[in-house]
Design a protein around this motif. Structure first.
Motif, PDB file in Angstrom:
ATOM      1  N   GLU A 364      72.508   3.429  46.228  1.00 54.60           N
ATOM      2  CA  GLU A 364      73.651   4.085  46.875  1.00 54.60           C
ATOM      3  C   GLU A 364      73.157   5.333  47.612  1.00 54.60           C
ATOM      4  O   GLU A 364      72.422   6.142  47.059  1.00 54.60           O
ATOM      5  CB  GLU A 364      74.666   4.460  45.772  1.00 54.60           C
ATOM      6  CG  GLU A 364      75.949   5.077  46.243  1.00 54.60           C
ATOM      7  CD  GLU A 364      76.903   4.054  46.876  1.00 54.60           C
ATOM      8  OE1 GLU A 364      76.765   2.862  46.558  1.00 54.60           O
ATOM      9  OE2 GLU A 364      77.768   4.452  47.684  1.00 54.60           O
ATOM     10  N   ASP A 365      73.546   5.449  48.872  1.00 59.16           N
ATOM     11  CA  ASP A 365      73.231   6.641  49.657  1.00 59.16           C
ATOM     12  C   ASP A 365      74.197   7.748  49.245  1.00 59.16           C
ATOM     13  O   ASP A 365      75.384   7.681  49.543  1.00 59.16           O
ATOM     14  CB  ASP A 365      73.382   6.290  51.146  1.00 59.16           C
ATOM     15  CG  ASP A 365      73.130   7.487  52.048  1.00 59.16           C
ATOM     16  OD1 ASP A 365      73.102   8.626  51.532  1.00 59.16           O
ATOM     17  OD2 ASP A 365      72.948   7.272  53.251  1.00 59.16           O
ATOM     18  N   LYS A 366      73.689   8.767  48.550  1.00 58.70           N
ATOM     19  CA  LYS A 366      74.597   9.795  48.012  1.00 58.70           C
ATOM     20  C   LYS A 366      74.928  10.844  49.047  1.00 58.70           C
ATOM     21  O   LYS A 366      75.800  11.691  48.819  1.00 58.70           O
ATOM     22  CB  LYS A 366      73.948  10.441  46.783  1.00 58.70           C
ATOM     23  CG  LYS A 366      73.844   9.472  45.610  1.00 58.70           C
ATOM     24  CD  LYS A 366      73.811  10.202  44.274  1.00 58.70           C
ATOM     25  CE  LYS A 366      73.799   9.216  43.126  1.00 58.70           C
ATOM     26  NZ  LYS A 366      72.436   8.867  42.669  1.00 58.70           N
ATOM     27  N   CYS A 368      75.398  10.104  52.694  1.00 62.21           N
ATOM     28  CA  CYS A 368      76.400   9.531  53.591  1.00 62.21           C
ATOM     29  C   CYS A 368      77.464   8.733  52.836  1.00 62.21           C
ATOM     30  O   CYS A 368      78.385   8.193  53.428  1.00 62.21           O
ATOM     31  CB  CYS A 368      75.733   8.654  54.646  1.00 62.21           C
ATOM     32  SG  CYS A 368      74.795   9.614  55.853  1.00 62.21           S
ATOM     33  N   LYS A 369      77.278   8.666  51.517  1.00 61.99           N
ATOM     34  CA  LYS A 369      78.243   8.000  50.637  1.00 61.99           C
ATOM     35  C   LYS A 369      78.524   6.560  51.037  1.00 61.99           C
ATOM     36  O   LYS A 369      79.648   6.173  51.320  1.00 61.99           O
ATOM     37  CB  LYS A 369      79.568   8.785  50.581  1.00 61.99           C
ATOM     38  CG  LYS A 369      79.400  10.268  50.347  1.00 61.99           C
ATOM     39  CD  LYS A 369      80.098  10.703  49.086  1.00 61.99           C
ATOM     40  CE  LYS A 369      79.931  12.167  48.736  1.00 61.99           C
ATOM     41  NZ  LYS A 369      78.641  12.777  48.954  1.00 61.99           N
ATOM     42  N   ARG A 370      77.454   5.760  51.129  1.00 57.46           N
ATOM     43  CA  ARG A 370      77.633   4.323  51.321  1.00 57.46           C
ATOM     44  C   ARG A 370      76.409   3.598  50.775  1.00 57.46           C
ATOM     45  O   ARG A 370      75.351   4.213  50.606  1.00 57.46           O
ATOM     46  CB  ARG A 370      77.853   3.987  52.799  1.00 57.46           C
ATOM     47  CG  ARG A 370      76.785   4.504  53.741  1.00 57.46           C
ATOM     48  CD  ARG A 370      77.035   3.979  55.146  1.00 57.46           C
ATOM     49  NE  ARG A 370      76.034   4.514  56.056  1.00 57.46           N
ATOM     50  CZ  ARG A 370      76.306   5.366  57.033  1.00 57.46           C
ATOM     51  NH1 ARG A 370      77.518   5.776  57.269  1.00 57.46           N
ATOM     52  NH2 ARG A 370      75.324   5.800  57.811  1.00 57.46           N
ATOM     53  N   PRO A 371      76.543   2.305  50.453  1.00 62.03           N
ATOM     54  CA  PRO A 371      75.386   1.586  49.898  1.00 62.03           C
ATOM     55  C   PRO A 371      74.326   1.324  50.989  1.00 62.03           C
ATOM     56  O   PRO A 371      74.637   1.360  52.175  1.00 62.03           O
ATOM     57  CB  PRO A 371      75.994   0.274  49.396  1.00 62.03           C
ATOM     58  CG  PRO A 371      77.243   0.096  50.182  1.00 62.03           C
ATOM     59  CD  PRO A 371      77.744   1.458  50.529  1.00 62.03           C
ATOM     60  N   GLY A 373      72.406  -0.740  53.371  1.00 62.11           N
ATOM     61  CA  GLY A 373      72.630  -2.038  54.000  1.00 62.11           C
ATOM     62  C   GLY A 373      71.297  -2.699  54.313  1.00 62.11           C
ATOM     63  O   GLY A 373      70.796  -3.523  53.550  1.00 62.11           O
ATOM     64  N   SER A 392      70.825   5.555  53.663  1.00 60.12           N
ATOM     65  CA  SER A 392      71.089   4.301  54.372  1.00 60.12           C
ATOM     66  C   SER A 392      70.554   4.276  55.798  1.00 60.12           C
ATOM     67  O   SER A 392      70.388   3.215  56.377  1.00 60.12           O
ATOM     68  CB  SER A 392      72.588   4.027  54.368  1.00 60.12           C
ATOM     69  OG  SER A 392      73.255   5.148  54.913  1.00 60.12           O
ATOM     70  N   SER A 393      70.301   5.439  56.400  1.00 63.26           N
ATOM     71  CA  SER A 393      69.795   5.428  57.779  1.00 63.26           C
ATOM     72  C   SER A 393      68.876   6.625  57.985  1.00 63.26           C
ATOM     73  O   SER A 393      68.803   7.525  57.147  1.00 63.26           O
ATOM     74  CB  SER A 393      70.963   5.511  58.759  1.00 63.26           C
ATOM     75  OG  SER A 393      71.511   6.815  58.693  1.00 63.26           O
ATOM     76  N   CYS A 396      70.977   9.793  58.113  1.00 66.04           N
ATOM     77  CA  CYS A 396      71.374  10.240  56.778  1.00 66.04           C
ATOM     78  C   CYS A 396      70.191  10.848  56.036  1.00 66.04           C
ATOM     79  O   CYS A 396      70.326  11.841  55.318  1.00 66.04           O
ATOM     80  CB  CYS A 396      71.937   9.079  55.967  1.00 66.04           C
ATOM     81  SG  CYS A 396      73.468   8.415  56.628  1.00 66.04           S
TER      82      CYS A 396
END
Lengths: 474, 290
Positions: A364-366, A368-371, A373, A392-393, A396
């Motif tokens: 989990e990307d803490k 940017c708050k998204r998993p 991908g 995630s990127s 981020c």
């Protein structure tokens, strides 16, 4: 090189017999020395050498029953900085196992063809990169060279007979450049790195880990990565056949230890990187870029046909140089021991053989708050004393980097992935293209970044500028 | 070596050459043989010993003898000879040899030019000796290969780094032997020349230098040998040319017969250069026939 350290470790069998305190039994025992030649500084051999030695994994698997009841094994580990001395030790029967890169391996097999006592066989692979990452060419960070053609007519050194030498020859062949396009000279990693630091040479091509290590140490910049040759590069283990035929169970035990070392590495890559730093002196951040998730090397003991094909290409290159006569890599492979080790551990060899997947960044990307991908668009930040956090990127990743920095934390390193080639990069060495939607696309090469920037009508940023852009734009 | 012809022409001037009956050739030959019998004997025994060495090497490797020492994979003389013929057809090989010779010559000459005067001064003046001796004694045992990284960083070009390492190799044997020679100078001779009013410069020229010359030449011979010993370490830096580099590259490609060829080449070149220095020594010190 003569640098060599010896570790003498008593086998589990010896420990067991000592525990029995059976003094009379000792007289009936014969001692068999197992010599293993490692390359500690060549990070991608860690799972077949360093880790096994340090965690005493081989002792766990050595056979103790049947004909081995009266045999006491003594392990003799010898460490070298390149492959040829390992071959030399194996020829002299001081070493029964040895690990080295693809070119030295082929030379090893060929050299043993003339040995009347024993041949050598490839029994396992340490690590590989199917697209040839790991080898690379670096220049001094203050030099005006940004791609291979900038070095035309310049003095470039590479250890001759190494995997990096093969990469250079392939790169020149692909571009149809003549043999004198560079002033190509042979220098060992030790000599080449010092020469590059002193700007005595214009470029230095080398194998793992130097193309990452020298930039990390702060005086070099990588301008060419082996991925551009698209020729697989790998390290593997060879064993003497006279030993393997006499003690096949020992070879199987060793390969089980290799499998265990792989499991230990993937269980906690951060711990592994830190331990390997302690054991070998190679910075943990550099170890991690090779062996960590999505790293530039895939550790996998199975002997893949793609790698043997690559070895056949290496043979051709060496033949063209007049360095080798007939040699068939296919006949030199012996996967019987490895298959047996897999079977005894209830693992599926053929499934592992088919798979060319590395393990990837996940979670989990803490920031940017998204998993996560696409793991090859992701990034990681390593804050001193904390877990390595996935993002995630690239944007981020840099955002989290700036955030941690603003909080006054000490950041060891940040990783991103090359947009075009999918190889893992040190973020602070990459070129970034800022496109629309606050996107950031990292590149290893300036020319790739510039081409992409024209394509998306963005602009090329250095790491520092990219950091500023995330802070202000975010 | 004295030629018989020289001795024959040294006849009294009265006898006119055209009048003399022509001497048969065998007489010249016999005379020459008689005059050089010692040298011939040495050459002959040397040749036989070398032949035996080659034969032993041949037999040991052909039958792959193992008696504690193992000749299983040592290249045979024939294999090395094959390497040699291949190398001789390659213009690069001569380049290797010539460049190495040049490096040794420069490194050695510089070492002689620095070490001999320094040794003389250290031997004569106590303060200089006390100052420099500990430093040289610390630097002396450091092996050439350990100097490689420092040599690369110290000098602007690699050629200079290479020459520096051969220089270091020769420097210490020359210095130590010169010092030894100085310590053996008979103090009576020095006092005698002082009593006769000789000044420092004259004492150096007439007493110290000639008296320590035999030891200086021993130092030069040893120094030349050590310069070749340090060649592989030195030429690891080169990356391109030199017989030491040739040997090193053969090692990195595991080509045993080329390694042996490089070793023998260095040996022969070392022998040649030491012979030259001994010859020079005889010329300079006719009183000191050894």
């Amino acid at each position: 090189m003569g640098r060599m350290s010896k570790y003498r470790v008593l086998s589990a069998a010896a420990v067991a017999s000592a525990a029995l305190a059976a003094a009379p039994a000792a007289s009936a025992q014969t001692t068999v020395t197992i010599g293993i030649g490692t390359q500690d500084t060549t990070t991608n051999t860690a799972t077949t050498g360093t880790i096994i030695r340090q965690l005493h994994l081989l002792e766990k698997y050595l056979p103790t029953d049947g004909k081995y009841a009266t045999i006491k094994f003594e392990l003799e580990w010898q460490n070298f900085t390149s492959g040829p001395p390992v071959t030399n030790g194996m020829m002299a029967n001081k070493l029964q196992f040895g690990m080295m890169g693809d070119y030295p391996l082929v030379v090893n097999g060929f050299t043993f063809d003339n040995n009347p006592e024993s041949k050598s066989r490839l029994i396992a692979v340490s690590a590989y990169s199917l697209d040839g990452s790991g080898n690379g060419l670096v220049v001094h960070k203050d030099s005006p060279y940004y791609e291979l053609s900038d070095l035309k007519g310049k003095l470039v050194s590479v250890p001759f007979g190494s995997a990096a030498h093969g990469m250079m020859l392939k790169a020149m062949q692909d571009r149809k450049w003549p043999a004198d396009y560079f002033q190509l000279v042979s220098q060992s990693p030790e000599v080449g790195s010092t020469n590059l630091q002193e700007k005595k040479i214009d470029g230095h091509a080398d194998f793992v880990p130097f193309a990452e290590l020298l930039p990390f140490r702060g005086y070099a910049r990588k301008i060419f990565d082996g991925v551009e040759t698209n020729l697989p590069t790998w390290h593997g283990v060879v064993a003497r056949t006279d030993f393997a035929e006499k003690y096949p169970e020992v070879v199987v035990a060793y390969l089980k230890a290799v499998i265990a070392a792989n499991a230990w590495l993937r269980e906690d890559p951060k711990r592994a990187a830190e331990k390997i730093q302690d054991w070998t002196g190679i910075n943990k951040e550099v170890v991690y870029i090779f062996l960590g998730p999505g790293g530039n090397m895939t550790t996998d003991p199975t002997i893949k046909p793609q790698l043997i094909e690559a070895a056949a290409t290496d043979v051709k290159v060496l033949q063209n140089l007049g360095r080798m006569k007939e040699f068939d890599p296919n006949k030199w492979v012996d996967d019987r021991y490895l298959r047996k080790a897999y079977a005894e551990l209830h693992m599926d060899y053929d499934a592992a053989l088919k798979s060319t997947k590395n393990y990837e960044i996940a979670g989990e990307d803490k920031f940017c708050k998204r998993p996560i991908g696409d793991p090859r668009k992701a990034g990681e930040v390593w804050v001193e004393g904390e877990a390595i956090a996935p993002f995630s990127s690239a944007a981020c990743t840099l955002g989290a980097y700036a955030d941690s920095k603003a909080k006054g934390k000490k950041i060891n390193v940040a990783y991103v992935f090359d947009t075009a080639r999918g190889i893992k990069l040190f973020a602070d060495q990459a070129y970034f293209v800022a496109g629309g939607n606050n996107e950031l696309s990292p590149f290893l090469l300036k020319k790739d970044a510039e081409a992409y920037a024209t394509q998306v009508s963005g602009k090329v940023l250095s790491f520092d500028d990219a950091l500023k852009s995330v802070v202000s734009g975010g | 070596m004295a030629q018989p012809a020289d001795l024959l022409t040294g006849m009294p001037a009265g006898t006119a050459p055209p009048a003399a009956p022509p001497r048969p050739v065998w007489l010249y030959v016999r005379r020459w043989l008689a005059l050089n019998s010692e040298a011939l004997r040495a050459v002959l025994i040397g040749a036989v010993a070398l032949g035996l060495f080659l034969l032993a090497w041949h037999l040991l490797t052909t039958y792959r003898v193992v008696f504690f020492v193992r000749f299983t994979n040592v290249p045979s003389p024939a294999a090395v000879y094959e390497s040699l013929t291949r190398a001789m057809h390659d213009s690069k090989f001569m380049m290797h040899v010539l460049l190495s010779c040049r490096r040794i010559l420069i490194g050695f000459s510089l070492a002689a030019l620095v070490a001999v005067p320094l040794g003389l001064l250290m031997g004569r003046f106590k303060l200089i000796h006390e100052t420099l001796f500990p430093i040289t004694e610390i630097l002396r045992p450091i092996p050439a290969i350990a100097w490689v990284p420092m040599a690369i960083m110290l000098w602007p070009t690699n050629e200079q780094s290479i020459v520096f390492i051969t220089f270091l190799g020769s420097f210490f044997p020359i210095l130590v032997n010169t010092l030894h020679g100085m310590s053996l100078v008979d103090p009576v001779l020095v006092r005698a020349s002082q009593c006769l009013g000789a000044r420092e410069v004259s004492i150096f020229r007439e007493v110290y230098f000639p008296a320590s010359l035999p030891h200086i030449f021993t130092g030069l011979t040893v120094g030349m040998g050590v310069a070749w010993v340090s060649l592989i370490a030195a030429e690891m830096i080169s990356g391109q040319y030199g017989i030491g580099y040739f040997t090193w590259e053969a090692y990195s490609l595991v080509q045993y017969s080329d390694i042996a060829l490089g070793m023998i080449c260095i040996g022969v070149l070392g022998l040649g250069s030491s012979t030259l220095i001994r010859g020079l020594g005889r010329l300079v010190m006719p009183w000191n026939r050894t």
